[in-house]
Write an enzyme that holds these catalytic residues in place. Structure first.
Site, PDB file in Angstrom:
ATOM      1  N   ASP A   1     -18.778   8.251  22.991  1.00 46.03           N
ATOM      2  CA  ASP A   1     -18.087   8.480  24.260  1.00 46.03           C
ATOM      3  C   ASP A   1     -17.370   7.207  24.742  1.00 46.03           C
ATOM      4  OD1 ASP A   1     -17.331  10.033  26.434  1.00 46.03           O
ATOM      5  OD2 ASP A   1     -19.348  10.796  26.791  1.00 46.03           O
TER       6      ASP A   1
ATOM      7  N   GLU B   1     -12.824  10.117  23.490  1.00 46.77           N
ATOM      8  CA  GLU B   1     -12.088   9.187  24.341  1.00 46.77           C
ATOM      9  C   GLU B   1     -11.227   9.928  25.359  1.00 46.77           C
ATOM     10  OE1 GLU B   1      -8.595   6.591  25.177  1.00 46.77           O
ATOM     11  OE2 GLU B   1      -8.686   8.519  24.144  1.00 46.77           O
ATOM     12  N   TRP B   2     -11.311  11.271  25.337  1.00 48.85           N
ATOM     13  CA  TRP B   2     -10.670  12.170  26.307  1.00 48.85           C
ATOM     14  C   TRP B   2      -9.146  12.163  26.240  1.00 48.85           C
ATOM     15  CZ3 TRP B   2     -13.285   8.326  29.888  1.00 48.85           C
ATOM     16  CH2 TRP B   2     -14.673   8.356  29.705  1.00 48.85           C
ATOM     17  N   GLY B   3      -8.584  11.573  25.190  1.00 44.60           N
ATOM     18  CA  GLY B   3      -7.124  11.619  25.044  1.00 44.60           C
ATOM     19  C   GLY B   3      -6.382  10.544  25.798  1.00 44.60           C
TER      20      GLY B   3
ATOM     21  N   ASP C   1     -13.137  16.751  30.050  1.00 45.11           N
ATOM     22  CA  ASP C   1     -14.175  17.741  29.721  1.00 45.11           C
ATOM     23  C   ASP C   1     -13.747  19.170  30.050  1.00 45.11           C
ATOM     24  OD1 ASP C   1     -15.552  15.481  29.148  1.00 45.11           O
ATOM     25  OD2 ASP C   1     -17.243  15.893  30.489  1.00 45.11           O
TER      26      ASP C   1
END
Ligand code: GLA
Length: 425
Positions: free
Chosen positions: A179, A212-214, A235
């Site tokens: 994460d 890394e959520w983009g 998320d």
């Protein structure tokens, strides 16, 4: 040394090397190769010593993860019973393989800085959990974070990458979700290259899931640093609709459609061993209708997304079971060509998505985002076929051949629903 050089010159090949002495013996040879700089020496050495992660995730990973349903409420008993359910429910037979523990399994570091699992929730330690999962013929995943703490505030991996990787390998870990919380000024690409190098140095093949959520466009560099999948968005939430502000006014929680829209244009970055990850499945978590759950699953399969279920497999309804184990839809996701499908037509709420398959056929989704039933048409031109072609169409949810069609295929699609077919010349 560039990341590519580091990977080419990284040690190990063939059988698993969990033995530290062996690893230490290999390193000087590798260093000589790289220092020497001889093209011939490095090329021949690279053939003998490919990275242990070289052949991972050749199709999108499939499995189960604890976060979407259980959050921090993870324990040895729950994980073991979920692994049992993967087998008993037929999900293992359908291709689900990884059983992944997300955040909150870890509580601290000991005096030697080794990561410490929660002794109350995992009284027999993580190796025992991994051994149990492996005894069922499944694979074992854990979660950590590139920063100083995980998103739930547990100890992160920063500064302990190699120590943790050796520990994970000793526990039998096959999959690491890494994460991006508490990373301050860290560089994302360098941070993920570092954990990949650490995992490879452990000698164990471990799938690296970049979470890394983009934010720093991981689709651009994820493959280069040895990531096997990378999150493209924030998320997912168990909701059909688009983006919504959180109750505190901050932005945003993402429903299925919000995530879907963010995948448009990313398809060229995916392929065998390296996948865009639009986040884990919310199928069966209670806030979407059966129709919406079926659409969510179909669209993820068409996008060659990792299929990581996130519901309680021990108590799912027959409808949810049938969605998650639809082998015809799963075959589209797992197609060996590894092409990510994409949107080929949009007319307001009505969309057509298409994915080229290895045998030359196409998987096609007619998607109705609107609030009433609508007729949707896909022309052959939209899916890359000549207009005069006659092709057999098969409905992957009705499990039925619908006949031969020329030029186009149309169907009536319910609100929030899909019709998913293959079109085979
Ligand atoms: C982040 C990730 C989620 C989950 C949680 C755990 O929000 O994006 O998928 O792993 O952290 O805290």
């Amino acid at each position: 040394m560039t990341v590519a050089q580091r990977r080419t010159c990284s040690p190990t090949n063939g059988p698993l090397r969990s033995d530290t002495t062996l690893r230490m013996n290999i390193r000087p040879a590798v260093a000589t190769c790289c220092l020497f700089g001889s093209i011939f020496a490095c090329a021949s050495s690279a053939q003998e010593m490919t990275s242990p992660s070289a052949n991972l995730a050749v199709t999108p990973p499939m499995g189960w993860n604890s976060w979407n349903k259980f959050g921090c409420n993870v324990s040895e008993d729950m994980i073991k019973s979920m692994a049992d359910a993967v087998v008993k429910s037929g999900m293992k037979d359908a291709g689900y393989e990884y059983v992944n523990i997300d955040d909150c399994w870890q509580v601290s570091r000991d005096a030697s800085a080794n990561i410490v699992p929660d002794p109350q929730r995992f009284p027999h330690g993580m190796k025992a959990v991994g051994d149990y999962i492996h005894s069922l013929g499944l694979k074992f995943g854990v979660y950590s974070d590139a920063g100083s703490k995980t998103c739930a505030g547990r100890p992160g991996g920063l500064g302990h990458e190699y120590q943790d990787a050796i520990q994970y390998a000793a526990w039998g870990v096959d999959y690491l979700k890494y994460d991006w919380c508490h990373t301050s000024t860290q560089d994302a690409k360098a941070s993920y290259a570092n954990i990949r190098a650490a995992l490879d140095a452990s000698g164990r093949p471990i799938v690296l899931s970049i979470c890394e959520w983009g934010t720093a466009k991981p689709w651009v560099w994820g493959k280069e640093v040895g990531g096997n999948l990378w999150r493209t968005t924030g998320d997912i939430t168990d909701r059909w609709g688009g983006k919504q502000k959180w109750p505190d006014g901050s932005c945003c929680s993402n429903g299925v459609l919000a995530i879907l829209d963010e995948q448009v244009g990313l398809q060229s970055y995916a392929g065998p061993g390296h996948w865009n990850d639009p986040d884990m499945l919310e199928v069966g978590n209670g806030h979407m209708t059966t129709t919406e759950n079926r659409s969510h699953f179909s669209l993820w399969a068409l996008m060659a997304a990792p299929l990581i279920a996130g519901n309680d497999l021990r108590s799912m309804t027959p409808e949810i079971h049938d969605i998650l184990t639809n082998k015809e839809v799963i075959a589209v996701d797992q197609d060996a060509l590894g092409i990510q499908g994409h949107r080929v037509a949009k007319n307001g709420d009505l969309e057509v998505w298409s994915k080229q398959l290895q045998d030359g056929s196409r998987a096609v989704i007619l998607l109705n985002r609107g609030s009433s039933e609508q007729q949707i048409t896909s022309t052959w031109e939209q899916i890359g076929y000549p207009t005069h072609l006659t092709a057999g169409v098969r409905d992957l949810w009705a499990h039925k051949d619908l006949g031969k069609f020329t030029r186009k295929f149309s169907a009536s699609v319910e609100s929030h629903g899909v019709v998913m077919v293959t079109v085979k010349p």
